[in-house]
Motif scaffolding. Sequence first.
Motif, short mmCIF file in Angstrom:
data_model
loop_
_atom_site.label_atom_id
_atom_site.label_comp_id
_atom_site.label_asym_id
_atom_site.label_seq_id
_atom_site.Cartn_x
_atom_site.Cartn_y
_atom_site.Cartn_z
N VAL A 154 0.83 -1.22 0.00
CA VAL A 154 0.00 0.00 0.00
C VAL A 154 0.86 1.26 0.00
N ILE A 155 2.07 1.16 -0.50
CA ILE A 155 3.02 2.26 -0.34
C ILE A 155 2.86 3.35 -1.41
N ASN A 156 3.05 2.99 -2.68
CA ASN A 156 3.06 3.98 -3.76
C ASN A 156 4.03 5.12 -3.42
N MET A 157 5.27 4.76 -3.14
CA MET A 157 6.28 5.73 -2.72
C MET A 157 6.49 6.79 -3.79
N ASP A 158 6.45 8.06 -3.38
CA ASP A 158 6.67 9.14 -4.36
C ASP A 158 8.15 9.18 -4.73
N TRP A 159 8.43 9.81 -5.86
CA TRP A 159 9.77 9.78 -6.43
C TRP A 159 10.79 10.49 -5.54
N ASP A 160 10.41 11.62 -4.94
CA ASP A 160 11.34 12.37 -4.09
C ASP A 160 11.77 11.53 -2.90
N THR A 161 10.82 10.80 -2.31
CA THR A 161 11.18 9.94 -1.19
C THR A 161 12.07 8.79 -1.66
N PHE A 162 11.77 8.24 -2.81
CA PHE A 162 12.55 7.13 -3.37
C PHE A 162 14.01 7.54 -3.55
N GLN A 167 23.27 2.16 -0.94
CA GLN A 167 23.83 0.84 -0.61
C GLN A 167 22.73 -0.15 -0.25
N GLU A 168 21.72 0.32 0.49
CA GLU A 168 20.61 -0.56 0.85
C GLU A 168 19.71 -0.83 -0.34
N PHE A 169 19.60 0.12 -1.25
CA PHE A 169 18.77 -0.07 -2.44
C PHE A 169 19.29 -1.23 -3.28
N GLN A 170 20.60 -1.42 -3.32
CA GLN A 170 21.17 -2.50 -4.13
C GLN A 170 20.72 -3.88 -3.64
N LYS A 171 20.24 -3.96 -2.40
CA LYS A 171 19.83 -5.25 -1.84
C LYS A 171 18.37 -5.58 -2.13
N LEU A 172 17.66 -4.69 -2.79
CA LEU A 172 16.25 -4.92 -3.08
C LEU A 172 16.09 -5.73 -4.35
N SER A 173 15.05 -6.55 -4.39
CA SER A 173 14.75 -7.34 -5.58
C SER A 173 13.88 -6.52 -6.53
N VAL A 174 13.66 -7.07 -7.72
CA VAL A 174 12.79 -6.40 -8.69
C VAL A 174 11.38 -6.27 -8.13
N THR A 175 10.92 -7.31 -7.47
CA THR A 175 9.58 -7.27 -6.87
C THR A 175 9.50 -6.21 -5.77
N ASP A 176 10.56 -6.10 -4.98
CA ASP A 176 10.58 -5.08 -3.92
C ASP A 176 10.40 -3.69 -4.50
N VAL A 177 11.18 -3.39 -5.53
CA VAL A 177 11.13 -2.06 -6.14
C VAL A 177 9.76 -1.81 -6.75
N LYS A 178 9.24 -2.83 -7.41
CA LYS A 178 7.91 -2.68 -8.02
C LYS A 178 6.86 -2.37 -6.96
N ASN A 179 6.90 -3.09 -5.86
CA ASN A 179 5.89 -2.91 -4.82
C ASN A 179 6.08 -1.59 -4.05
N LEU A 180 7.33 -1.16 -3.90
CA LEU A 180 7.57 0.11 -3.22
C LEU A 180 6.98 1.28 -4.00
N LEU A 181 7.27 1.32 -5.29
CA LEU A 181 6.82 2.44 -6.12
C LEU A 181 5.35 2.33 -6.47
N GLY A 182 4.84 1.13 -6.60
CA GLY A 182 3.42 0.97 -6.90
C GLY A 182 3.03 1.70 -8.17
N GLN A 183 2.04 2.56 -8.08
CA GLN A 183 1.57 3.28 -9.26
C GLN A 183 2.58 4.30 -9.75
N ASN A 184 3.61 4.58 -8.97
CA ASN A 184 4.66 5.51 -9.40
C ASN A 184 5.82 4.80 -10.08
N LEU A 185 5.67 3.52 -10.39
CA LEU A 185 6.74 2.75 -11.01
C LEU A 185 7.29 3.39 -12.29
#
Length: 490
Positions: free
Chosen positions: A345-353, A359-377
Amino acid sequence: SLGEPVCELEPGTIPASDPDILAKLKLCPALTGAQQDALNALLLSGHTEYGDPSSWDLQTLQDLGPLVLALNQTTLSLVAEAAREDFRRSIAAASISQGHSQREESQLLLRALAAASAASHRRLKRSSARCESEPITASNIADTVPYLSAEQLDLCLSSDVLIDNLEDVLVWPLTLQASRVLKKKVDEFFPSGIPEEQLGRLGQLSHLYTEREISQWPVTTPATLSALLSSSGGQWNDSQVQQLLSRYLALGGSLTGPLLQEIGGKRLCELQEGQIRQIPTAAIGTAGQLNISSCSQAKKEQLYGKAREAFASLASTPGPYYRSIQPYLGGAPAEDLKDLADSGVINMDWDTFLTLNPQEFQKLSVTDVKNLLGQNLPELRRAQHEPWLLRWVQGQPQRELDCLLGLGLQGGRPGPTGTASPAGATTAASGTSTATATTSVPTTPASVTSMATATTSVPTTPASVTSMATATTLASVTSMATATTPVPTT
């Protein structure tokens, strides 16, 4: 009439233009120094609708509107003193309800009028060292303070009257020189240091104190710190605020949520890591939205840890939890980001992203990134050439990038190699069919005997074995599986 932009006229053109040009010059946001000189020359000629400056009254000065800011001392000194006095009073009265920029313009006008009065009263001598007007009292502050020069303010205002009526004096627009006079009088009244109950009354004067002087202030309560931080009539510089906060914390003060909001994220980031550790967790919970993007990574992680604890009670409701902890996500580890992504339920906005720890971003999977951004993908395309994103793409399976994101990101890891060939698939199928065919042979005694006899009669030479292996094709196995008649006996 030639259509040339009035605000860009050459200075020499202004006096030679039609006097109606003054109405158009009022619309210009600012005039250059040379244009102002040309304007004064035109007004001094007396050939405008305003007439000779010596005939101007309060109404004339008001009708000049923005042009009055361009009047020099020569022009103003020709205006009758009574008109200047009335004009000063109207400016001072209006400045009380004005915004910051308008108050600055009012101060400029008051200074210009004061200088013009000095030029027209040559008889006033600076060496006289006496108050030329009546002494300032509580009852005549409004009639004296706004109109006196810094020198006369020093001579006519006693320290006792100033301290007793400090707020009433500071409400008027003051020049920097006048403010310094008042600061000097405050310091003279408190030779051993300004008491804490008086610090909150300093208002705009507080900004005149140096870091060394601030380091001696007895700032021990949130109320005093808040009063100093919110003082109007000027701006603190960062080094002053840093010293003020350091002094407050050194004396045992605690930073509350409202104080953090007044301090602001930028100045919060300038605190030392040891000072940030002193911030109570509860204060983060009531501080509201703070922009900590300018913090070092270590300080972001400190503040995130406090925020995570402060908002722990909201963890079961992902939406409110995310909105509360959002300003601090630049310090979040990958594990926490994955948990947020899993909530869906995140739909993280781009500025927050963009504030996330690379360094921590490199540890995320493709699914993680997709779910974090949601409709802002789709926003991810904006960073497709950024090194941090390219490095992340290179660590992801290209098949997942294509299937899950569909953004055309290229450079991911290729799929696994060495897949089974069609021939191999056939062999596996043949083996299965053979097993099936064996179980489907009739199990009557006669057939079993016949099969046993037939089996013993098969030649065992290498050539015959090879021939049998070759003969066992998918078709023959299928034929065996479907045969239902007994094998003939020998």
